[in-house]
Design an enzyme around this catalytic site. Structure first.
Site, short mmCIF file in Angstrom:
data_model
loop_
_atom_site.label_atom_id
_atom_site.label_comp_id
_atom_site.label_asym_id
_atom_site.label_seq_id
_atom_site.Cartn_x
_atom_site.Cartn_y
_atom_site.Cartn_z
CG HIS A 285 -1.89 -0.59 1.44
ND1 HIS A 285 -3.16 -0.90 0.43
CD2 HIS A 285 -2.03 -2.36 1.95
CE1 HIS A 285 -3.84 -2.02 0.92
NE2 HIS A 285 -3.13 -3.12 1.69
CG ASN B 151 -8.04 -3.71 0.79
OD1 ASN B 151 -6.92 -2.93 1.50
ND2 ASN B 151 -7.67 -5.35 1.43
FE1 HDD Z 1 -2.19 -5.03 5.44
C1 HDD Z 1 -0.60 -1.53 5.15
C2 HDD Z 1 -5.14 -3.82 4.22
C3 HDD Z 1 -3.64 -7.28 5.67
C4 HDD Z 1 0.31 -6.10 6.84
N1 HDD Z 1 -3.01 -2.99 4.83
C5 HDD Z 1 -2.28 -1.56 5.07
C6 HDD Z 1 -2.72 -1.02 4.57
C7 HDD Z 1 -4.41 -1.02 4.28
C8 HDD Z 1 -4.25 -2.55 4.55
C9 HDD Z 1 -5.81 -0.18 3.61
C10 HDD Z 1 -2.97 0.76 4.18
C11 HDD Z 1 -2.91 1.98 5.60
C12 HDD Z 1 -2.80 2.98 5.20
O1 HDD Z 1 -3.22 3.96 4.31
O2 HDD Z 1 -1.37 3.68 5.23
N2 HDD Z 1 -4.14 -5.34 5.20
C13 HDD Z 1 -5.39 -5.09 4.86
C14 HDD Z 1 -6.91 -6.01 4.65
C15 HDD Z 1 -6.18 -6.98 5.67
C16 HDD Z 1 -4.44 -6.77 4.88
C17 HDD Z 1 -7.86 -5.12 4.77
C18 HDD Z 1 -6.83 -8.14 5.36
C19 HDD Z 1 -8.54 -7.73 5.24
N3 HDD Z 1 -1.93 -6.58 6.38
C20 HDD Z 1 -2.35 -7.03 5.80
C21 HDD Z 1 -1.78 -8.90 6.77
C22 HDD Z 1 -0.86 -8.27 7.29
C23 HDD Z 1 -0.74 -6.54 7.00
C24 HDD Z 1 -2.22 -10.45 7.39
C25 HDD Z 1 0.57 -9.09 7.79
C26 HDD Z 1 0.07 -9.75 9.19
N4 HDD Z 1 -0.61 -4.30 6.09
C27 HDD Z 1 0.23 -4.45 6.27
C28 HDD Z 1 1.81 -3.42 6.80
C29 HDD Z 1 1.47 -2.32 6.17
C30 HDD Z 1 -0.03 -2.38 5.77
C31 HDD Z 1 2.78 -4.35 6.68
C32 HDD Z 1 2.19 -1.55 5.20
C33 HDD Z 1 2.28 -0.26 5.75
C34 HDD Z 1 1.43 -0.03 7.21
O3 HDD Z 1 0.70 -1.75 7.42
O4 HDD Z 1 1.94 0.81 8.31
O5 HDD Z 1 1.99 -3.97 8.32
#
Ligand code: HDD
Length: 682
Positions: A72, A145
């Site tokens: 993202h 999402n």
């Molecule tokens: Fe995630 C970012 C949505 C599963 C780990 N995720 C991130 C963002 C969105 C989502 C919208 C961007 C937020 C922003 O605008 O800063 N992610 C989801 C959705 C998931 C999901 C809807 C499942 C239902 N994500 C998911 C899992 C993991 C992560 C299972 C790790 C185990 N996601 C992350 C992250 C991020 C992230 C690596 C990257 C940057 C951040 O968090 O701030 O931690």
């Protein structure tokens, strides 16, 4: 006990502004006398290390970038307000849902998943829809999402999923694309991904605008009321403008025409006062209903169709202010699924449970400090108080001797009393017993019934888009065994889909993959189709209007007024931006034809004098303008003189091609039926 204000969150260093414009200073306030020349020995001699102003400026610049989000990374955001329209105190004690009309400030960030921060806006991809509610009881982040399901069931697979979809490890390409070997290798080995994959192959993954897509909390959460009664809940955002999508060829061409298509669209709409809005709907259900479903509500690869549990609309989100500074706000925004407020609670969804760790952890590496919550965009707007202290980039100056709890030095009264609030967050009590093990529940084992439900809920044209997207993506896969393995899974979703994809790839239909649990037929859901729910409106839509020297100004003005009266906008285009001399006055174009291809618009119009039309009929930019508009199923409204351009482009008239004064009505639609006449879909 009431919470004691320790800091307003937004006050303090957060609001430190640049000193007002007259004198440039160093970061430490020392005025510059010259910002053009570094300190040298003579005007042609060597630069001196002594130049602390040069060194500070370059030093700061050298460190301007922070690690981009691992997923993202590319996103755009806005401030706004959430208004409760139908209070639900019977279901939750969350303050933001307590009273009709209650307003809660929000910050919302939309994003793509796979590409880097500098990638384009319109690849085929899931879109992030992350909402930070600054409630009076702390920040609640609903990090969702635009697709209601996720690729995997267990957070332990997230790094594998992301590695497979991102640029391949050795060659660092492709950027922002699923159409490559490693993604489809992973997908074909992990059938639990197939439900999200079929959504990603649908037009949901090429939205027309952030303003025209749904958002979903994805997981099942809990609502808990004041009496401690719990219910399950799923959160949905519904765009007031309705769902709209691009067509695939258009989204690919947009990547050349405007890398910032969605970012610009959001920014310009808000700047123009045309504030994007969504309704917040909840699906609320209890354990008994969950127990009766043929899938598990803790499995994030499953939806509960709206026909099974209807949506109740409880609020409205309005985005009404662009960030003042992209880096300070959009880039530094830190969303955490673990940010939750009293009245809402987590479930045991194993994907959600892993997320509760990941986001907090990732912010430390992106923002560099445990004090990232002090950055204005992340700081709660309610009072907060705790004994957490120090750390890198501490900007608060807590007063007093005692930084521990309980203490009787700094707190009110002799007896410190309990510091925890009785209205504080309480985890809903839940009896838990079982063996420690690493095992997926059997109830998570059906990977095909819901993709089948999705497929069967689409119009014939949408199904053709899905089948064609599979063919496109798998044709970019260079490993035959991956293609075959994927088609073997499609057979379990729908034989017809598998056959169409196999034919499109030019391969024989392979054996069906042995399913862990055989699929069942679930009733289709009309709510899942974009085309069945298309709102015929000009609101939020943009018409590109081509004119040239000598065009009839009154006709142009009349058409613009008619489109604007219905909430649409017009972008005028001419071979030269001008001002040009027209019949009835002069006019300046918003854009030059060569830089304003029709992919940028929802419909196009042409008002041209015959001799100008003749000239443009020999110009590939004009021919491409109408050819693409036609191929992207858009309305074309034109004057008699410009018929020559349509003829040269080989455009046969249909219900979406007609006189320009019909444009306000024609431009509300896309002409899906046209597609069969001009594109060989799978
Ligand atoms: Fe995630 C970012 C949505 C599963 C780990 N995720 C991130 C963002 C969105 C989502 C919208 C961007 C937020 C922003 O605008 O800063 N992610 C989801 C959705 C998931 C999901 C809807 C499942 C239902 N994500 C998911 C899992 C993991 C992560 C299972 C790790 C185990 N996601 C992350 C992250 C991020 C992230 C690596 C990257 C940057 C951040 O968090 O701030 O931690």
């Amino acid at each position: 006990m009431a919470r004691t204000p320790h800091d307003t969150g937004l006050g303090n260093a957060g609001e430190t502004q640049q000193r007002g414009g007259e004198v440039l200073t160093s970061n430490h306030g020392i005025p510059f006398s010259d910002n053009q020349n570094s300190l040298r020995v003579g005007d042609r001699g060597p630069t001196l290390l002594e130049d602390f102003l040069l060194r500070e400026k370059i030093f700061h610049f050298d460190h301007e970038r922070i690690p981009e989000r691992i997923v993202h990374a590319r996103g755009s955001a806005a401030h706004g307000v959430f208004t409760c329209t139908d209070p639900i105190p019977d279901l939750t004690r969350a303050a933001l849902f307590a009273e009709k009309g209650k307003e809660t400030p929000v910050f919302v960030r939309f994003s793509t998943v796979a590409g880097g921060a500098g990638s384009v806006d319109t690849p085929r991809d899931v879109r992030g829809f992350a909402v930070k509610f600054y409630t009076e009881e702390g920040n609640w982040d609903l990090v969702g999402n635009n697709i209601p399901v996720f690729f995997i069931q267990d957070a332990i697979k997230f790094p594998d999923l992301v590695h497979s979809v991102k640029m391949e490890a050795d060659r660092a390409y492709p950027q922002a694309a699923t159409a490559h070997d490693t993604f489809w290798d992973f997908v074909s080995l992990m059938p639990e991904t197939l439900h999200t994959v079929i959504w990603a192959m649908s037009d949901r993954a090429i939205p027309r605008s952030y303003r025209m897509m749904q958002g979903f909390g994805v997981h099942t959460f809990k609502l808990v009321n004041a009496a401690g009664e719990e219910r399950f809940v799923k959160f949905h955002w519904r765009p007031v403008l309705g769902l709209q999508s691009l067509v695939w060829d258009e989204s690919a061409k947009l990547q050349g025409a405007d890398n910032d298509y969605h970012r610009r669209d959001l920014y310009e709409a808000i700047a123009a006062g045309d504030f994007p809005q969504w309704e917040l709907g909840v699906q609320v259900f209890d354990q008994a209903l969950a127990d009766g479903l043929p899938y598990d509500v803790l499995d994030a690869t499953k939806i509960i169709p709206e026909e099974v549990v209807p949506l109740r609309v409880i609020g409205r989100l309005t985005l009404n202010r662009n960030p003042d500074n992209f880096f300070a706000e959009t880039e530094q925004a830190a969303f955490l699924p673990s940010n939750i407020v009293p009245g809402v609670d987590f479930t045991d969804d194993p994907l959600l449970q892993g997320r509760l760790f990941s986001y907090l952890d990732t912010q430390k590496s992106r923002l560099g400090t445990t004090n990232f919550h002090q950055i204005p965009v992340n700081a709660p707007k309610c009072p907060f108080a705790n004994m957490m202290r120090d750390g890198m980039m501490q900007t608060h100056i807590p007063k007093g001797r005692a930084n521990y709890e309980p203490n009787s030095l700094d707190m009110a009264g002799e007896d410190p009393g309990p510091r925890a609030s009785v209205t504080g967050f309480i985890t809903a009590p839940q009896a838990v017993q079982g063996e420690k093990l690493r095992q997926r529940a059997e109830s998570f084992g059906d990977h095909y019934s819901q993709p089948r439900l999705f497929w069967r809920s689409q119009t014939a044209n949408e199904q053709a888009h899905i089948a064609s997207a599979f063919v496109f993506e798998l044709s970019k896969v260079t490993l035959p065994h991956v293609r075959i393995r994927l088609v073997s899974h499609l057979r379990n979703i729908e034989e017809e889909l598998a056959q169409r994809v196999a034919t499109g790839l030019g391969i024989d239909l392979p054996e069906a993959a042995p399913p862990f649990r055989p699929p069942v037929d679930l009733p289709p859901s009309d709510a899942l189709s974009i085309q069945k729910n298309w709102q015929e409106t000009l609101k939020g839509r943009k018409v590109g209007l081509l004119f040239a020297e000598g065009s009839d100004k009154a006709a142009i003005d009349g058409l613009i007024a008619a489109i604007e009266a219905e909430g649409g906008t017009v972008f005028t285009i001419a071979p030269k931006v001008g001002p040009l001399q027209l019949k009835g006055g002069t006019m300046q174009a918003d854009g030059q034809l060569a830089g304003s291809p029709s992919v940028l618009f929802d419909a196009v119009g042409m008002i041209l004098m015959p001799e100008q039309a003749e000239k443009l009929a020999r110009d590939s930019a004009a021919i491409g303008f109408v050819m693409d508009a036609f191929a992207h199923l858009k309305a074309i409204g034109h004057c008699k003189g410009s018929q020559v351009i349509l003829d040269r482009a080989g455009i046969a008239p249909d219900e979406g091609v007609g006189p320009y004064d019909g444009l306000p009505a024609m431009a509300k639609r896309r002409y899906w039926a046209r597609e069969a006449t001009l594109r060989d879909l799978a």
